[in-house]
Each structure stands twice: as structure tokens, then as C-alpha cells.
Design a protein around this motif. Structure first.
Motif, PDB file in Angstrom:
ATOM      1  N   PHE A 236       0.823  -1.206   0.000  1.00 51.77           N
ATOM      2  CA  PHE A 236       0.000   0.000   0.000  1.00 51.77           C
ATOM      3  C   PHE A 236       0.861   1.263   0.000  1.00 51.77           C
ATOM      4  CE2 PHE A 236      -2.568   3.103   2.456  1.00 51.77           C
ATOM      5  CZ  PHE A 236      -3.710   3.137   1.683  1.00 51.77           C
ATOM      6  N   ILE A 237       1.862   1.306   0.864  1.00 49.65           N
ATOM      7  CA  ILE A 237       2.679   2.506   1.019  1.00 49.65           C
ATOM      8  C   ILE A 237       3.744   2.630  -0.071  1.00 49.65           C
ATOM      9  CG2 ILE A 237       4.344   3.675   2.520  1.00 49.65           C
ATOM     10  CD1 ILE A 237       2.744   2.449   4.905  1.00 49.65           C
ATOM     11  N   PHE A 238       4.409   1.524  -0.383  1.00 48.63           N
ATOM     12  CA  PHE A 238       5.562   1.603  -1.275  1.00 48.63           C
ATOM     13  C   PHE A 238       5.262   1.301  -2.735  1.00 48.63           C
ATOM     14  CE2 PHE A 238       7.489   0.779   2.916  1.00 48.63           C
ATOM     15  CZ  PHE A 238       8.231   1.943   3.003  1.00 48.63           C
ATOM     16  N   PHE A 239       4.109   0.706  -3.033  1.00 47.46           N
ATOM     17  CA  PHE A 239       3.787   0.340  -4.412  1.00 47.46           C
ATOM     18  C   PHE A 239       2.374   0.752  -4.807  1.00 47.46           C
ATOM     19  CE2 PHE A 239       6.894  -2.736  -2.779  1.00 47.46           C
ATOM     20  CZ  PHE A 239       7.932  -2.494  -3.661  1.00 47.46           C
ATOM     21  N   PRO A 240       2.031   2.043  -4.686  1.00 41.62           N
ATOM     22  CA  PRO A 240       0.694   2.462  -5.131  1.00 41.62           C
ATOM     23  C   PRO A 240       0.592   2.365  -6.651  1.00 41.62           C
ATOM     24  CG  PRO A 240       2.013   4.383  -4.628  1.00 41.62           C
ATOM     25  CD  PRO A 240       2.834   3.171  -4.234  1.00 41.62           C
ATOM     26  N   VAL A 241      -0.618   2.148  -7.121  1.00 41.31           N
ATOM     27  CA  VAL A 241      -0.891   2.131  -8.560  1.00 41.31           C
ATOM     28  C   VAL A 241      -1.482   3.490  -8.888  1.00 41.31           C
ATOM     29  CG1 VAL A 241      -2.242   1.064 -10.396  1.00 41.31           C
ATOM     30  CG2 VAL A 241      -1.284  -0.354  -8.572  1.00 41.31           C
ATOM     31  N   ILE A 242      -0.742   4.295  -9.623  1.00 46.49           N
ATOM     32  CA  ILE A 242      -1.204   5.647  -9.946  1.00 46.49           C
ATOM     33  C   ILE A 242      -1.760   5.637 -11.365  1.00 46.49           C
ATOM     34  CG2 ILE A 242      -0.541   8.068 -10.200  1.00 46.49           C
ATOM     35  CD1 ILE A 242       1.572   7.571  -8.037  1.00 46.49           C
ATOM     36  N   LYS A 243      -3.073   5.822 -11.450  1.00 46.40           N
ATOM     37  CA  LYS A 243      -3.757   5.791 -12.741  1.00 46.40           C
ATOM     38  C   LYS A 243      -4.090   7.217 -13.155  1.00 46.40           C
ATOM     39  CE  LYS A 243      -5.991   1.724 -10.953  1.00 46.40           C
ATOM     40  NZ  LYS A 243      -6.495   1.940  -9.623  1.00 46.40           N
ATOM     41  N   ASP A 244      -3.913   7.507 -14.447  1.00 45.42           N
ATOM     42  CA  ASP A 244      -4.191   8.853 -14.959  1.00 45.42           C
ATOM     43  C   ASP A 244      -5.592   9.323 -14.600  1.00 45.42           C
ATOM     44  OD1 ASP A 244      -1.670   9.003 -16.040  1.00 45.42           O
ATOM     45  OD2 ASP A 244      -2.312   8.397 -18.049  1.00 45.42           O
ATOM     46  N   ALA A 245      -6.566   8.426 -14.708  1.00 47.22           N
ATOM     47  CA  ALA A 245      -7.960   8.797 -14.447  1.00 47.22           C
ATOM     48  C   ALA A 245      -8.180   9.208 -12.994  1.00 47.22           C
ATOM     49  CB  ALA A 245      -8.886   7.636 -14.801  1.00 47.22           C
ATOM     50  N   GLU A 246      -7.382   8.661 -12.087  1.00 42.79           N
ATOM     51  CA  GLU A 246      -7.567   8.961 -10.669  1.00 42.79           C
ATOM     52  C   GLU A 246      -6.847  10.231 -10.222  1.00 42.79           C
ATOM     53  OE1 GLU A 246      -9.677   7.199  -8.842  1.00 42.79           O
ATOM     54  OE2 GLU A 246     -10.050   5.976 -10.612  1.00 42.79           O
ATOM     55  N   VAL A 247      -5.845  10.659 -10.977  1.00 46.01           N
ATOM     56  CA  VAL A 247      -5.048  11.816 -10.573  1.00 46.01           C
ATOM     57  C   VAL A 247      -5.912  13.064 -10.445  1.00 46.01           C
ATOM     58  CG1 VAL A 247      -3.184  13.373 -11.287  1.00 46.01           C
ATOM     59  CG2 VAL A 247      -2.873  10.904 -11.453  1.00 46.01           C
ATOM     60  N   GLU A 248      -6.712  13.352 -11.445  1.00 42.75           N
ATOM     61  CA  GLU A 248      -7.559  14.552 -11.397  1.00 42.75           C
ATOM     62  C   GLU A 248      -8.613  14.448 -10.308  1.00 42.75           C
ATOM     63  OE1 GLU A 248      -8.378  18.319 -11.984  1.00 42.75           O
ATOM     64  OE2 GLU A 248      -6.733  17.257 -12.971  1.00 42.75           O
ATOM     65  N   ARG A 249      -9.175  13.255 -10.124  1.00 45.10           N
ATOM     66  CA  ARG A 249     -10.165  13.062  -9.062  1.00 45.10           C
ATOM     67  C   ARG A 249      -9.540  13.336  -7.697  1.00 45.10           C
ATOM     68  NH1 ARG A 249     -12.134   9.359  -5.569  1.00 45.10           N
ATOM     69  NH2 ARG A 249     -10.577   7.776  -6.031  1.00 45.10           N
ATOM     70  N   GLU A 250      -8.339  12.842  -7.462  1.00 42.77           N
ATOM     71  CA  GLU A 250      -7.652  13.076  -6.191  1.00 42.77           C
ATOM     72  C   GLU A 250      -7.315  14.547  -6.005  1.00 42.77           C
ATOM     73  OE1 GLU A 250      -7.262  11.269  -3.540  1.00 42.77           O
ATOM     74  OE2 GLU A 250      -8.193   9.560  -4.522  1.00 42.77           O
ATOM     75  N   ARG A 251      -6.944  15.208  -7.090  1.00 36.62           N
ATOM     76  CA  ARG A 251      -6.643  16.642  -7.011  1.00 36.62           C
ATOM     77  C   ARG A 251      -7.877  17.407  -6.507  1.00 36.62           C
ATOM     78  NH1 ARG A 251      -2.652  18.768 -10.655  1.00 36.62           N
ATOM     79  NH2 ARG A 251      -3.161  16.954 -11.901  1.00 36.62           N
ATOM     80  N   LYS A 252      -9.053  17.041  -7.010  1.00 33.07           N
ATOM     81  CA  LYS A 252     -10.294  17.696  -6.578  1.00 33.07           C
ATOM     82  C   LYS A 252     -10.598  17.397  -5.112  1.00 33.07           C
ATOM     83  CE  LYS A 252     -12.338  17.833 -11.167  1.00 33.07           C
ATOM     84  NZ  LYS A 252     -13.316  17.265 -12.074  1.00 33.07           N
ATOM     85  N   ILE A 253     -10.374  16.165  -4.687  1.00 34.41           N
ATOM     86  CA  ILE A 253     -10.620  15.796  -3.291  1.00 34.41           C
ATOM     87  C   ILE A 253      -9.712  16.584  -2.365  1.00 34.41           C
ATOM     88  CG2 ILE A 253     -10.359  13.920  -1.607  1.00 34.41           C
ATOM     89  CD1 ILE A 253     -11.355  12.019  -3.846  1.00 34.41           C
ATOM     90  N   ILE A 254      -8.441  16.696  -2.716  1.00 31.65           N
ATOM     91  CA  ILE A 254      -7.494  17.432  -1.879  1.00 31.65           C
ATOM     92  C   ILE A 254      -7.865  18.909  -1.824  1.00 31.65           C
ATOM     93  CG2 ILE A 254      -5.079  18.183  -1.720  1.00 31.65           C
ATOM     94  CD1 ILE A 254      -4.377  15.333  -2.819  1.00 31.65           C
TER      95      ILE A 254
END
Length: 162
Positions: A115-133
Motif C-alpha cells: 500500500f505505502i511503497f507500491f501504489p498504482v497511480i492511474k491517470d484517471a484517478e489523478v484529477e479526481r484526487e486533485r479535486k478531493i485534496i
């Protein structure tokens, strides 16, 4: 006088060079509270990339090695951590924590490693996370006086670091 149970005394071991502090709490039979402290926080964000530590704290919840989707992470949270898995970032560190039953300790540690050292970073999730933050930031500053106080306090503690 020595107390039978010293709340500030922890045992320490090491896992791949990372210090692991642990304590047996006599009245919490059958359960463990895991708290992983990473010594990297907002203060360590590169100039021009402020918010990176907070962003990286969020990303593992969208998937990691062996649990590649948000749904799989949620399922692991439910089955391993009894829906107590959480994370937070401040200026000095990033924390991950959760409560597990003792029979699931090895499973929990393996999950946290991925979980900590090997996250899967997907392009589709990046913008969603930006909005959440961004939403989290706006909730933090509920009024102008509080915002001014926090900015002044931060400036006194950390100088001109953004």
C-alpha cells in the motif's frame, strides 16, 4: 518507581531498514494498533510542487500492488483492518494507521508494505484526487480569521517555505 506498564516505552525492531516500534498493550487482547510514521511531509515538498506529500498520501487508496483498485483496497480495509485504515499528512510526516486482530498481523503488514511503497497511480484517478485534496483544503479554512492565524503560525514556524 517503575510502572508495570509504561505508555511511553516501545519495543523496536527493523524491517528492511525501516524502524518499527511496537507495544503489547495488556488490556487490548486480540488486537493491535498499527501506526506507520513516514518522516516526509509538506515541508519536504519541492518548491512549485506544494501538496505533493498530501497527494501521495491519497494515491494508495486508489490501488496498490496486489490490491489494484479502489474496491480491492476497500475490501482489504474491511477484512484486515475492520474499516479503520486511514492516513494523514502534516508538515513533518505522513502517517498510515489501522487496527487489526493479532491473527491478521502478517497479512496487515504485507498489505501496508504494498500500500505505502507500491501504489498504482492511474491517470484517471489523478484529477479526481486533485479535486478531493482541494475540497479538503477549503474545508480546513472555514473562516478568514482561522486562515490568517494558521498562515501566521506556519510562517513563524517554517519561515518562507511555501
Amino acid at each position: 518507581m517503575k510502572l508495570r506498564f509504561d505508555p511511553y516505552q516501545f519495543n523496536i525492531t527493523s524491517s528492511n531498514g525501516v524502524p518499527v516500534y511496537w507495544k503489547n498493550i495488556p488490556w487490548a487482547n486480540g488486537f493491535l494498533y498499527i501506526h506507520v510514521l513516514m518522516g516526509v511531509g509538506a515541508r519536504h515538498d519541492p518548491i512549485g510542487k506544494e501538496g505533493l506529500a498530501h497527494f501521495l498520501e491519497h494515491m494508495p487508496f486508489d490501488g496498490c500492488r496486489r490490491h489494484p483498485t479502489f474496491e480491492k483496497v476497500e475490501q482489504a480495509d474491511s477484512e484486515i483492518f475492520r474499516d479503520t485504515l486511514s492516513a494523514s499528512t502534516n508538515f513533518e510526516r505522513t502517517d498510515y494507521e489501522g487496527r487489526v486482530s493479532t491473527d491478521k498481523l502478517e497479512t496487515a503488514l504485507e498489505f501496508l508494505r504494498n500500500f505505502i511503497f507500491f501504489p498504482v497511480i492511474k491517470d484517471a484517478e489523478v484529477e479526481r484526487e486533485r479535486k478531493i485534496i482541494t475540497q479538503e483544503i477549503w474545508r480546513r479554512y472555514v473562516n478568514k480569521k482561522k486562515e490568517d492565524f494558521e498562515k501566521t503560525s506556519s510562517k513563524m514556524l517554517y519561515g518562507e517555505h511555501p
